[in-house]
Design a protein around this motif. Structure first.
Motif, PDB file in Angstrom:
ATOM      1  N   PRO A  87       0.643  -1.199  -0.168  1.00  0.00           N
ATOM      2  CA  PRO A  87      -0.193  -0.070   0.024  1.00  0.00           C
ATOM      3  C   PRO A  87       0.850   1.145   0.070  1.00  0.00           C
ATOM      4  CG  PRO A  87      -1.094  -1.532   1.724  1.00  0.00           C
ATOM      5  CD  PRO A  87       0.177  -2.183   1.017  1.00  0.00           C
ATOM      6  N   ILE A  88       0.299   2.247  -0.546  1.00  0.00           N
ATOM      7  CA  ILE A  88       0.898   3.455  -0.962  1.00  0.00           C
ATOM      8  C   ILE A  88      -0.076   4.447   0.151  1.00  0.00           C
ATOM      9  CG2 ILE A  88       1.538   5.568  -2.331  1.00  0.00           C
ATOM     10  CD1 ILE A  88       1.960   3.380  -4.483  1.00  0.00           C
ATOM     11  N   ARG A  89       0.609   5.560   0.856  1.00  0.00           N
ATOM     12  CA  ARG A  89      -0.087   6.751   1.444  1.00  0.00           C
ATOM     13  C   ARG A  89       0.623   8.022   0.933  1.00  0.00           C
ATOM     14  NH1 ARG A  89      -4.763   7.389   1.363  1.00  0.00           N
ATOM     15  NH2 ARG A  89      -4.811   9.036   3.318  1.00  0.00           N
ATOM     16  N   CYS A  90      -0.165   8.794   0.551  1.00  0.00           N
ATOM     17  CA  CYS A  90       0.311  10.373   0.044  1.00  0.00           C
ATOM     18  C   CYS A  90       0.486  11.009   1.268  1.00  0.00           C
ATOM     19  CB  CYS A  90      -0.704  10.874  -0.815  1.00  0.00           C
ATOM     20  SG  CYS A  90       0.104  11.256  -2.425  1.00  0.00           S
ATOM     21  N   VAL A  91       1.733  11.706   1.461  1.00  0.00           N
ATOM     22  CA  VAL A  91       1.720  12.996   2.495  1.00  0.00           C
ATOM     23  C   VAL A  91       1.904  14.106   1.632  1.00  0.00           C
ATOM     24  CG1 VAL A  91       4.212  12.347   2.700  1.00  0.00           C
ATOM     25  CG2 VAL A  91       2.811  13.425   4.638  1.00  0.00           C
ATOM     26  N   GLY A  92       1.275  15.472   2.287  1.00  0.00           N
ATOM     27  CA  GLY A  92       1.587  16.495   1.920  1.00  0.00           C
ATOM     28  C   GLY A  92       2.731  17.298   2.660  1.00  0.00           C
ATOM     29  N   SER A  93       2.190  18.155   3.654  1.00  0.00           N
ATOM     30  CA  SER A  93       3.300  18.673   4.657  1.00  0.00           C
ATOM     31  C   SER A  93       2.879  18.057   5.968  1.00  0.00           C
ATOM     32  CB  SER A  93       2.922  19.987   4.538  1.00  0.00           C
ATOM     33  OG  SER A  93       1.938  20.700   5.119  1.00  0.00           O
ATOM     34  N   PHE A  97      -4.154  16.560  11.816  1.00  0.00           N
ATOM     35  CA  PHE A  97      -4.234  16.031  13.037  1.00  0.00           C
ATOM     36  C   PHE A  97      -4.617  14.283  13.088  1.00  0.00           C
ATOM     37  CE2 PHE A  97      -4.327  20.325  13.072  1.00  0.00           C
ATOM     38  CZ  PHE A  97      -3.377  21.075  14.188  1.00  0.00           C
ATOM     39  N   SER A  98      -5.773  14.289  12.134  1.00  0.00           N
ATOM     40  CA  SER A  98      -6.444  13.056  12.053  1.00  0.00           C
ATOM     41  C   SER A  98      -5.355  11.847  11.224  1.00  0.00           C
ATOM     42  CB  SER A  98      -7.938  13.057  11.090  1.00  0.00           C
ATOM     43  OG  SER A  98      -7.417  13.461   9.813  1.00  0.00           O
ATOM     44  N   ALA A  99      -5.882  10.606  11.531  1.00  0.00           N
ATOM     45  CA  ALA A  99      -4.668   9.647  11.206  1.00  0.00           C
ATOM     46  C   ALA A  99      -4.807   9.385   9.584  1.00  0.00           C
ATOM     47  CB  ALA A  99      -4.885   8.391  11.702  1.00  0.00           C
ATOM     48  N   LEU A 100      -5.270  10.399   8.649  1.00  0.00           N
ATOM     49  CA  LEU A 100      -4.944  10.237   7.396  1.00  0.00           C
ATOM     50  C   LEU A 100      -3.732   9.688   6.645  1.00  0.00           C
ATOM     51  CD1 LEU A 100      -6.917  13.410   6.131  1.00  0.00           C
ATOM     52  CD2 LEU A 100      -7.747  11.028   6.053  1.00  0.00           C
ATOM     53  N   VAL A 101      -2.790  10.210   7.006  1.00  0.00           N
ATOM     54  CA  VAL A 101      -1.371   9.752   6.520  1.00  0.00           C
ATOM     55  C   VAL A 101      -0.729   8.456   6.977  1.00  0.00           C
ATOM     56  CG1 VAL A 101       0.867  10.631   6.083  1.00  0.00           C
ATOM     57  CG2 VAL A 101      -0.677  12.100   5.953  1.00  0.00           C
ATOM     58  N   PRO A 102      -0.738   8.080   8.219  1.00  0.00           N
ATOM     59  CA  PRO A 102       0.059   6.849   8.825  1.00  0.00           C
ATOM     60  C   PRO A 102       0.039   5.719   7.969  1.00  0.00           C
ATOM     61  CG  PRO A 102      -0.694   8.268  10.647  1.00  0.00           C
ATOM     62  CD  PRO A 102      -1.379   8.737   9.407  1.00  0.00           C
ATOM     63  N   THR A 103       1.197   5.228   7.804  1.00  0.00           N
ATOM     64  CA  THR A 103       1.146   3.855   6.830  1.00  0.00           C
ATOM     65  C   THR A 103       2.356   3.106   7.523  1.00  0.00           C
ATOM     66  OG1 THR A 103       1.326   2.838   4.896  1.00  0.00           O
ATOM     67  CG2 THR A 103       2.347   4.901   5.030  1.00  0.00           C
ATOM     68  N   GLY A 104       2.302   1.805   7.541  1.00  0.00           N
ATOM     69  CA  GLY A 104       3.536   0.867   7.946  1.00  0.00           C
ATOM     70  C   GLY A 104       4.052   0.485   6.709  1.00  0.00           C
ATOM     71  N   HIS A 105       3.573   0.943   5.323  1.00  0.00           N
ATOM     72  CA  HIS A 105       4.185   0.651   3.971  1.00  0.00           C
ATOM     73  C   HIS A 105       4.825   1.564   3.261  1.00  0.00           C
ATOM     74  CE1 HIS A 105       2.008  -3.006   4.821  1.00  0.00           C
ATOM     75  NE2 HIS A 105       0.852  -2.474   5.247  1.00  0.00           N
ATOM     76  N   THR A 106       4.507   2.229   2.042  1.00  0.00           N
ATOM     77  CA  THR A 106       5.160   3.188   1.405  1.00  0.00           C
ATOM     78  C   THR A 106       4.384   4.626   1.493  1.00  0.00           C
ATOM     79  OG1 THR A 106       5.526   1.713  -0.452  1.00  0.00           O
ATOM     80  CG2 THR A 106       5.677   4.109  -1.071  1.00  0.00           C
ATOM     81  N   GLY A 213      -6.906  11.546  -0.024  1.00  0.00           N
ATOM     82  CA  GLY A 213      -5.962  10.769  -0.528  1.00  0.00           C
ATOM     83  C   GLY A 213      -6.435   9.325  -0.758  1.00  0.00           C
ATOM     84  N   ALA A 214      -7.758   9.257  -0.920  1.00  0.00           N
ATOM     85  CA  ALA A 214      -8.309   7.679  -1.152  1.00  0.00           C
ATOM     86  C   ALA A 214      -8.615   7.379  -2.506  1.00  0.00           C
ATOM     87  CB  ALA A 214      -9.600   7.755  -0.227  1.00  0.00           C
ATOM     88  N   LEU A 215      -8.452   8.253  -3.486  1.00  0.00           N
ATOM     89  CA  LEU A 215      -8.897   7.989  -4.835  1.00  0.00           C
ATOM     90  C   LEU A 215      -7.489   7.562  -5.917  1.00  0.00           C
ATOM     91  CD1 LEU A 215     -11.464  10.612  -5.453  1.00  0.00           C
ATOM     92  CD2 LEU A 215     -11.781   8.582  -4.555  1.00  0.00           C
ATOM     93  N   GLY A 216      -6.361   8.044  -5.207  1.00  0.00           N
ATOM     94  CA  GLY A 216      -5.209   7.863  -6.086  1.00  0.00           C
ATOM     95  C   GLY A 216      -4.303   9.230  -5.679  1.00  0.00           C
ATOM     96  N   GLY A 461      -7.636  -1.430  -2.914  1.00  0.00           N
ATOM     97  CA  GLY A 461      -7.170  -0.727  -1.817  1.00  0.00           C
ATOM     98  C   GLY A 461      -5.829  -0.311  -1.744  1.00  0.00           C
ATOM     99  N   LEU A 462      -5.242  -0.117  -2.802  1.00  0.00           N
ATOM    100  CA  LEU A 462      -3.664   0.119  -2.872  1.00  0.00           C
ATOM    101  C   LEU A 462      -3.565   1.699  -2.067  1.00  0.00           C
ATOM    102  CD1 LEU A 462      -0.917  -0.065  -4.263  1.00  0.00           C
ATOM    103  CD2 LEU A 462      -1.497   1.450  -5.803  1.00  0.00           C
ATOM    104  N   PHE A 463      -4.569   2.475  -1.948  1.00  0.00           N
ATOM    105  CA  PHE A 463      -4.337   3.761  -1.381  1.00  0.00           C
ATOM    106  C   PHE A 463      -4.802   4.037   0.033  1.00  0.00           C
ATOM    107  CE2 PHE A 463      -4.006   4.688  -5.888  1.00  0.00           C
ATOM    108  CZ  PHE A 463      -2.609   5.223  -6.052  1.00  0.00           C
ATOM    109  N   LEU A 464      -5.302   2.554   0.620  1.00  0.00           N
ATOM    110  CA  LEU A 464      -5.784   2.686   2.021  1.00  0.00           C
ATOM    111  C   LEU A 464      -5.035   2.636   3.151  1.00  0.00           C
ATOM    112  CD1 LEU A 464      -9.160   0.509   1.063  1.00  0.00           C
ATOM    113  CD2 LEU A 464      -8.885   3.255   1.358  1.00  0.00           C
ATOM    114  N   ASN A 465      -5.513   3.294   4.246  1.00  0.00           N
ATOM    115  CA  ASN A 465      -4.700   2.808   5.549  1.00  0.00           C
ATOM    116  C   ASN A 465      -6.101   2.496   6.744  1.00  0.00           C
ATOM    117  OD1 ASN A 465      -5.750   5.425   6.511  1.00  0.00           O
ATOM    118  ND2 ASN A 465      -3.888   6.134   7.290  1.00  0.00           N
ATOM    119  N   ASP A 466      -5.737   2.350   7.859  1.00  0.00           N
ATOM    120  CA  ASP A 466      -6.643   1.676   8.812  1.00  0.00           C
ATOM    121  C   ASP A 466      -7.652   2.838   9.009  1.00  0.00           C
ATOM    122  OD1 ASP A 466      -5.324  -0.683   9.018  1.00  0.00           O
ATOM    123  OD2 ASP A 466      -4.212   0.012  10.865  1.00  0.00           O
TER     124      ASP A 466
END
Ligand code: FAD
Length: 475
Positions: A87-93, A97-106, A213-216, A461-466
Motif C-alpha cells: 500500500p501507498i499513502r500520500c503525504v503533503g506537509s 491531526f487525524s490519522a489520514l497519513v500514517p502507514t507501515g508501508h510506502t 488521498g483515497a482515490l489516487g 485498496g492500494l491507497f488505503l490505511n486503517d
C-alpha cells in the motif's frame, strides 16, 4: 489558529506571574546530558537505505514506513504506482491531526512536483502542481499579477494535501480552496492519469476535490484566481457577548471575518480582513510580530499553578490586547507563520446556528471547569457542491478547539464533540474527531457515491490505511 494576532501584554503578564511562574515553568523539564548518544531513528529498507519514521506537525500521529518515495515527475509516479508491492499513502506537509497519513508501508510525497505554470491573466487561471506549498503558490501568483481567491490561516500545507480535506479560510461569500479548482489530474491505482472537471468525469471531479488521498494521487490542478490584491486586517478585543451578538453583522460587513473566543474569559477577539487599494495603504511601520505564544504559554503555565485564578488571569491577559491593523499583499496577510504546536478538533455547523453552538461550548467549558485557555477560532464559509466537503450544500460556521501539543486534549474534545453533533456538525477531515463510516453516511448525502468512485479508482485498496477503512467503512 492564529496566535500572532492575539497580543497579550507579555511584560505585565510576566510581572504578575512572579515566582509562581518559575515553579510552574520548570516543573516537568527533563534533565539533559550531552553524553547521551541518540539512537539512529528508523529502519533499514529493502534497498539498504535508512527509512526515517514519520510524524505529523503536532506529533499526535506517527508511523514507520518501510519505504519513502519522492517521484521527480508524473512518469516516475506512474512507474512507482504500477510497480507497487504494498500500500501507498500520500503525504503533503503533515499538517493533518487525524490519522489520514500514517502507514507501515510506502509513504509518497509529491514535494518535487511543485510550481505554478500557465498563468493566464485573461482567464484568471493557473496550473498548480500538487506538491506546491501554499506559501509558494501565493508568491508565484503574485509574480504573475494574481492572487488566490481565499486561503487558510497558514500557508505551509502542500496544495494536494489542502485540497484533500477541503482546507478553508473565512468569508461569507468565499468557499474552500477546493472550490477554486476548475479541473485536476489524478493518478489511479492502475497508474492511469485521469483528467476531470465539472464537464468531464464529473463524478470523479466532485469526489476528488475532497479526496482524503483515497482515490489516487492528485498531480496538478487548474485553479481560478483573482487579479493581485492587497488586504487590510484589523483586530480588536470586545466582550464575548458583543462578539456573539454581532457575529452575523460583522460577517456581512467584511470580505473575511473571524473570531477568537477566550475560554473562561469574558472577551472575544474579532478580526476583519478587506481588500484595499495599494494607494490607500498608509505608510506606517510594519506591525511587530510580538511573542504571543510565549505569553500564552506563560499564562497557561501560571493557570496550571493557580487554577482558582483562571478566569481572572484570562481576563487580565485579554485586557492587555490593543487594537491592531496591518496591510500587505493578499498572500502575506492570509498566511501566518506558525510554530505553536497544538492539537485541534474542528466541526462545521450550519451558519445560522453557529454563534449559538459556540455559546454552548463556552458555557460548557466554564460549567465543567475544563482546564483549557487556548482560544477557540470561529469562521464563516460559503457552501459548495463538493461531495465530502463539510460545507456541502450549506453555508457553514466552523468552530476550532485547540490545546497545546503537550497538554491533554482528549478529555476536552470528548466534552465538546457531542455539542457539535447536537448542532448537526460535520468534522474537518484533517482534524481530530471520533466518527466512523456509519456516522459520515448520515451526514453526507453523497457518501455512497464517493465510495463508488473510490472503488472504481482503487479496486484493491492500494491507497488505503486503517483510518480510511474506518471512516469510509471498507472491510
Ligand atoms: C497550524 C495549522 C493550521 C491549520 N489551519 C487550517 C485552516 O486555516 N483551515 C483549514 O481548513 N485547515 C487548517 N489546517 C488543517 C490542514 O490545512 C489540513 O489538515 C490539510 O489537509 C493539511 O495539508 P498537508 O499538505 O499537510 O497534508 P497532509 O496532512 O500531509 O495530508 C492530508 C491528506 O492529503 C492527502 N494528500 C496529500 N497530497 C496528496 C496528493 N497529491 N494527492 C492525493 N492526496 C494527497 C494525504 O494522503 C492525506 O489524506 C491547519 C493545520 C495546522 C497544523
Amino acid at each position: 489558529m492564529n496566535f500572532d494576532r492575539i497580543k497579550l501584554n507579555r511584560r505585565d503578564l510576566l510581572k504578575a506571574s512572579g515566582a509562581a511562574l518559575v515553579a510552574a515553568g520548570t516543573a516537568g523539564t527533563t534533565a539533559c546530558s550531552d553524553n547521551v548518544k541518540p539512537q539512529s531513528p528508523g529502519i533499514i529498507g529493502k534497498d539498504g537505505k535508512r527509512v526515517l519514521p514519520w510524524s505529523n506537525w503536532s506529533g499526535n500521529q506517527h508511523c514507520q514506513p518501510t519505504q519513502r518515495l519522492v517521484p521527480k515527475n508524473e512518469d516516475e509516479l506512474i512507474t512507482a504506482i504500477k510497480s507497487a508491492q504494498q500500500p501507498i499513502r500520500c503525504v503533503g506537509s503533515g499538517h493533518s491531526f487525524s490519522a489520514l497519513v500514517p502507514t507501515g508501508h510506502t509513504l509518497l510525497s509529491l514535494a518535487r512536483l511543485r510550481g505554478v505554470d500557465n498563468t493566464d491573466l485573461n482567464a484568471m487561471e493557473a496550473d498548480v502542481w500538487a506538491g506546491t506549498r501554499l506559501s509558494q503558490l501565493g508568491k508565484k501568483l503574485w509574480a504573475a499579477d494574481m492572487s488566490v481567491i481565499n486561503m487558510s490561516d497558514i500557508d505551509t500545507q502542500a496544495f494536494g494535501g489542502a485540497l484533500a480535506t477541503s482546507t478553508h479560510g473565512t468569508g461569507k461569500t468565499l468557499g474552500t480552496l477546493s472550490t477554486q479548482v476548475k479541473s485536476l489530474r489524478i493518478a489511479n491505482a492502475g497508474g492511469d492519469i485521469i483528467e476531470c472537471s465539472a464537464d468531464n468525469n464529473a463524478d470523479l471531479f466532485h469526489a476528488a476535490r475532497n479526496n482524503l488521498g483515497a482515490l489516487g494521487v492528485v498531480t496538478k490542478a487548474r485553479i481560478r484566481t483573482e487579479k493581485a490584491y492587497y488586504l487590510k486586517e484589523h483586530s480588536w478585543m470586545m466582550s464575548e457577548e458583543e462578539g456573539l451578538e454581532r457575529a452575523e453583522e460583522l460577517r456581512d460587513a467584511h470580505r473575511h471575518y473571524e473570531m477568537y473566543a477566550l475560554p473562561h474569559g469574558d472577551y472575544m477577539l474579532g478580526i476583519s480582513i478587506d481588500k484595499i487599494a495599494q494607494e490607500d495603504i498608509p505608510s506606517v511601520p510594519p506591525v511587530e510580530s510580538g511573542d504571543a505564544y510565549e505569553a500564552f504559554r506563560t499564562l497557561a503555565n501560571l493557570i496550571d499553578y493557580l487554577p482558582f485564578l483562571r478566569s481572572w488571569l484570562v481576563n487580565f491577559g485579554a485586557g492587555g490586547v490593543e487594537p491592531e491593523t496591518r496591510y500587505g499583499p493578499s498572500h502575506e496577510i492570509f498566511g501566518n507563520l506558525r510554530d505553536i504546536r497544538f492539537n485541534e478538533m474542528e466541526y462545521t455547523v450550519p451558519a445560522e446556528v453557529g454563534p449559538q453552538c459556540l455559546r454552548e461550548i463556552l458555557q460548557t467549558i466554564k460549567k465543567e471547569n475544563i482546564p483549557v485557555v487556548f482560544p477557540i477560532e470561529a469562521r464563516y464559509i460559503k457552501g459548495d457542491d463538493v461531495w465530502l466537503s463539510p460545507f456541502y450544500q450549506r453555508d457553514g460556521f466552523s468552530i476550532s478547539c485547540h490545546n497545546f501539543h503537550d497538554k491533554d486534549y482528549k478529555k476536552y474534545f470528548a466534552a465538546i464533540e457531542p455539542i457539535f453533533w447536537k448542532y448537526d456538525g460535520r468534522p474537518h477531515w484533517g482534524k481530530i474527531h471520533t466518527l466512523d463510516a456509519k456516522e459520515f453516511a448520515a451526514r453526507y448525502e453523497r457518501f455512497d457515491d464517493f465510495r463508488r468512485v473510490r472503488a472504481e479508482m482503487d479496486p484493491h485498496g492500494l491507497f488505503l490505511n486503517d483510518h480510511l477503512r474506518k471512516v469510509l467503512g471498507i472491510v
